[in-house]
Enzyme design. Structure first.
Site, PDB file in Angstrom:
ATOM      1  N   ASN A  49       7.430  24.864  21.225  1.00  0.00           N
ATOM      2  CA  ASN A  49       6.622  24.612  20.031  1.00  0.00           C
ATOM      3  C   ASN A  49       7.142  25.472  18.889  1.00  0.00           C
ATOM      4  O   ASN A  49       6.845  26.660  18.821  1.00  0.00           O
ATOM      5  CB  ASN A  49       5.152  24.932  20.333  1.00  0.00           C
ATOM      6  CG  ASN A  49       4.225  24.454  19.225  1.00  0.00           C
ATOM      7  OD1 ASN A  49       4.683  23.952  18.198  1.00  0.00           O
ATOM      8  ND2 ASN A  49       2.929  24.603  19.441  1.00  0.00           N
TER       9      ASN A  49
ATOM     10  N   GLY B 167       2.194  20.202  22.118  1.00  0.00           N
ATOM     11  CA  GLY B 167       2.603  20.807  20.837  1.00  0.00           C
ATOM     12  C   GLY B 167       4.094  21.054  20.665  1.00  0.00           C
ATOM     13  O   GLY B 167       4.531  21.527  19.616  1.00  0.00           O
TER      14      GLY B 167
ATOM     15  N   ASP C 123       7.991  20.393  19.835  1.00  0.00           N
ATOM     16  CA  ASP C 123       8.492  19.623  18.687  1.00  0.00           C
ATOM     17  C   ASP C 123       9.985  19.833  18.452  1.00  0.00           C
ATOM     18  O   ASP C 123      10.644  20.580  19.190  1.00  0.00           O
ATOM     19  CB  ASP C 123       7.674  19.982  17.435  1.00  0.00           C
ATOM     20  CG  ASP C 123       7.548  21.486  17.248  1.00  0.00           C
ATOM     21  OD1 ASP C 123       8.546  22.191  17.505  1.00  0.00           O
ATOM     22  OD2 ASP C 123       6.454  21.963  16.873  1.00  0.00           O
TER      23      ASP C 123
ATOM     24  N   ASP D 150      16.061   2.348  27.301  1.00  0.00           N
ATOM     25  CA  ASP D 150      14.965   2.387  28.265  1.00  0.00           C
ATOM     26  C   ASP D 150      14.719   1.002  28.884  1.00  0.00           C
ATOM     27  O   ASP D 150      14.985  -0.019  28.255  1.00  0.00           O
ATOM     28  CB  ASP D 150      13.708   2.856  27.516  1.00  0.00           C
ATOM     29  CG  ASP D 150      12.512   3.006  28.429  1.00  0.00           C
ATOM     30  OD1 ASP D 150      12.589   3.826  29.347  1.00  0.00           O
ATOM     31  OD2 ASP D 150      11.511   2.277  28.230  1.00  0.00           O
TER      32      ASP D 150
ATOM     33  N   GLU E 217      19.041   2.575  31.290  1.00  0.00           N
ATOM     34  CA  GLU E 217      18.272   2.868  32.499  1.00  0.00           C
ATOM     35  C   GLU E 217      18.218   1.604  33.362  1.00  0.00           C
ATOM     36  O   GLU E 217      17.682   0.582  32.945  1.00  0.00           O
ATOM     37  CB  GLU E 217      16.854   3.282  32.122  1.00  0.00           C
ATOM     38  CG  GLU E 217      15.978   3.525  33.332  1.00  0.00           C
ATOM     39  CD  GLU E 217      14.481   3.521  33.021  1.00  0.00           C
ATOM     40  OE1 GLU E 217      13.749   4.207  33.728  1.00  0.00           O
ATOM     41  OE2 GLU E 217      14.065   2.820  32.074  1.00  0.00           O
TER      42      GLU E 217
HETATM   43 CA   LIG Z   1       4.162  21.826  17.256  1.00  0.00          CA
END
Ligand SMILES: [Ca+2]
Ligand SMILES: [Ca+2]
Length: 617
Positions: free
Chosen positions: A139, A165, A167, A332, A361
């Site tokens: 994060n 959270g 990123d 994907d 994939e």
């Molecule tokens: Ca964050």
């Protein structure tokens, strides 16, 4: 009573979708483009309330409005543009006019292309890929943890189902750690907006094809991550989903036409049976369910026979390559796509970017099942898929069996040997991505029963066999768990959050054993990075005898001998049968222990161990 309530609800939903007021000119996608692209054509999607009732005009030298397409939904226009090769970069007005109505206008920009030589490089067997689930890695910006107004605003690190959270800034902050480990390429699970009410963290239910999820950062920050990687000599792979969109995607909530997605009388899931695609005896109905059935309730299956859908997806992918300088794509849920569209798509990407690479994939069982999807195989299909490589699940089952199975004619290490021997079915198996685990699979350290020796053996194989090796974040630190449910294999990387009590990004934050694992990966990955023999060197493998599998990687400069002892006891190996590759060599350097071996005549291999030996004269 129940029926009444649901019919009221249904009525409300219909009303909302019909009468919801969108602005008169809500968006134009792609919002800008470039001059000098290989393909001069561009199709703009224009979304706005009753926009189809307007006329369109533009005036810019070199740009021609070839056709204005109107579809079922009056809130759309699809504009076919043609841009001459010599067009000057600049801005022009696209005007939307209607009698007795105020003119609407969009300022369209055609940019100059960035032709820097260190971007859009392609990912090859020279690389070592590290897979990151961005919400769970680090994060770097607490301010974006919760974005008000989005569907999901719950942040809870104690639950595997909620966002944690992590990123893009968190990844940027730890590029040095990855570089030290020997990683050359990052693959992030999708980072496009997933404005879904539940489990939005994984990223596979996209709700905006042109926007990074604000909880991960911005488009500009994503581009910065890639620029920063390129400055360090690293690359970035973008994870794409062609097959489905999130149910909250703006275009799903107000579809251009009913056939934008595959419609079924009642919810119909894909059978996930790849066999029907190549089975000469398959029923048409089975084929249809496989490719047109939905992946999940909240992931509508996109109709890739619709020309507007095709353009919409392909252009957004080219836009991202050009905008951010991406080096490769991972595709994907590949098998559930329309194979004709995917081949057209592959051709279009290669035509625009000859150096660019992608792999898909293909979570299937059996070498022919997997090879069926790769380029150069026209068996039972009549056209080339244009797909350079796949995620090599067969090699994964092979190494798992080699490390955990019992010896037998077809079993144990023989399974791995046979899988690699079957490479003759590929145009080029070195374009396949090899791996020990990923975000959907049980973590490798758990798969080998937390046996540290087996773990090292697997890592040694990963970094010495053919193909593009890929490591899942945390596998270098012995992170464990079984994928049931899959959230269990998506734990946070400890130290990625300021409040974490330990920081495993630093040697002092890791346990002795974690450091041993980290250093084992680091030593081999850096040796691989510095020695082409393990990247592009030829492979020769020998028939396993007595549970021992021997293979060589070699080129004009170097020969590396890899010996996998799958037995529970130490073995003494007589090397005379490997003369074809060992001739002229008298000694060796053990790469992982940095110790010298003074004679090659017989070699001692400890139980369950894989030795990586650079042969020397
Ligand atoms: Ca964050
Ligand atoms: Ca599909």
């Amino acid at each position: 009573m129940k029926v009444k309530i649901s019919s009221i609800l249904f009525f409300l939903l219909i009303s909302v979708s019909v009468f919801a007021q969108i602005p008169a000119l809500e968006r134009v996608e792609p919002s800008f483009w470039w001059v000098g692209m290989n393909n001069p054509k561009l199709q703009l999607v224009v979304h706005g309330n009753q926009i189809a009732s307007r006329e369109v005009s533009l005036n810019y030298e070199g740009v021609k409005l070839v056709k204005i397409n109107r579809v079922e939904n009056p809130n759309y226009l699809f504009l076919d543009l043609e841009i001459n090769p010599g067009t000057t970069p600049g801005k022009f007005e696209i005007a939307f006019t209607k009698k007795n109505a105020k003119k609407l206008s969009y300022s369209y920009q055609l940019k100059a292309r960035d032709k820097s030589p260190n971007r859009i490089l392609g990912v090859t067997n020279k690389d070592f890929v590290y897979l990151i689930m961005p919400d769970r890695f680090a994060n770097g910006d607490k301010k974006n943890d919760i974005v008000k107004g989005m569907e999901e605003t719950t942040l809870n690190r104690d639950s595997m189902y909620y966002r944690h959270g992590g990123d893009i800034q968190g990844i940027i902050n730890h590029l040095d750690y990855l570089q030290e480990l020997g990683v050359t390429t990052l693959w992030l699970n999708p980072v496009l907006e997933n404005n879904q009410p539940k489990t939005s963290y994984h990223g596979y239910a996209v709700t905006d094809n042109y926007k990074i999820d604000p909880r991960f950062g911005t488009n500009a920050l994503y581009k910065k991550l890639i620029d920063d990687c390129h400055l360090k000599g690293m690359k970035v792979i973008k994870d794409l989903v062609h097959n489905h969109l999130g149910s909250e995607h703006w275009i799903i909530k107000d579809m251009p036409s009913k056939d934008w997605v595959h419609q079924w009388p009642t919810y119909t899931k894909s059978s996930f049976k790849d066999q029907v695609l190549f089975d000469p005896y398959a029923a048409a109905n089975d084929k249809k369910q496989m490719t047109d059935g939905w992946f999940d309730h909240h992931m509508p299956d996109v109709n890739q026979n619709n020309e507007f859908v095709k353009n919409y997806f392909t252009q957004s992918h080219i836009w991202w390559i050009e905008y951010a300088g991406i080096d490769g794509f991972r595709l994907d849920t590949y098998a559930y796509n329309d194979p004709v569209y995917m081949a057209e798509w592959g051709k279009a990407i290669k035509a625009e970017y000859p150096r660019f690479t992608f792999f898909a994939e293909t979570w299937v069982r059996g070498v022919p099942n997997q090879a069926f999807f790769t380029q150069g195989n026209t068996i039972n299909r009549g056209f080339d898929t244009e797909l350079p490589g796949v995620t090599d699940f067969q090699a994964l089952w092979g190494i798992n069996e080699a490390l955990n199975g019992k010896q037998g004619w077809d079993d144990g290490v023989n399974r791995l040997y046979t899988t690699i021997a079957s490479d003759f079915v590929y145009q080029d198996a070195t374009r396949n991505v090899v791996f020990l685990d990923n975000h959907d699979l049980s973590r490798f350290y758990s798969v080998v029963g937390e046996d540290f020796t087996k773990y090292k053996s697997g890592i040694a194989w990963l970094l010495t066999t053919r193909g593009i090796p890929q490591l899942y974040y945390g596998t270098e630190l012995l992170m464990k768990n079984f994928s049931n449910p899959d959230g269990l294999v998506r734990d946070d990387f400890k130290g990625g959050w300021a409040e974490d009590k330990v920081n495993k990004f630093t040697a002092s934050g890791r346990t002795e054993k974690e450091n041993e694992a980290f250093n084992f990966v680091k030593t081999l990955a850096n040796y691989r990075k510095n020695n082409e023999v393990l990247q592009t060197g030829k492979l020769m493998q020998y028939v396993p005898e007595n549970g021992i599998y021997v293979y060589f990687r070699y080129n004009a400069d170097k020969t590396v001998m890899i010996i996998m002892n799958s037995n529970d006891k130490e073995e003494i190996l007589n090397t005379s049968r490997f003369e074809e590759r060992t001739a002229g060599f008298t000694q060796a350097l053990n790469i992982t222990s940095a110790t010298k071996i003074n004679s090659l005549k017989t070699l001692t291999i400890p139980a369950k161990t894989t030795l990586v030996l650079e042969l020397q004269k």
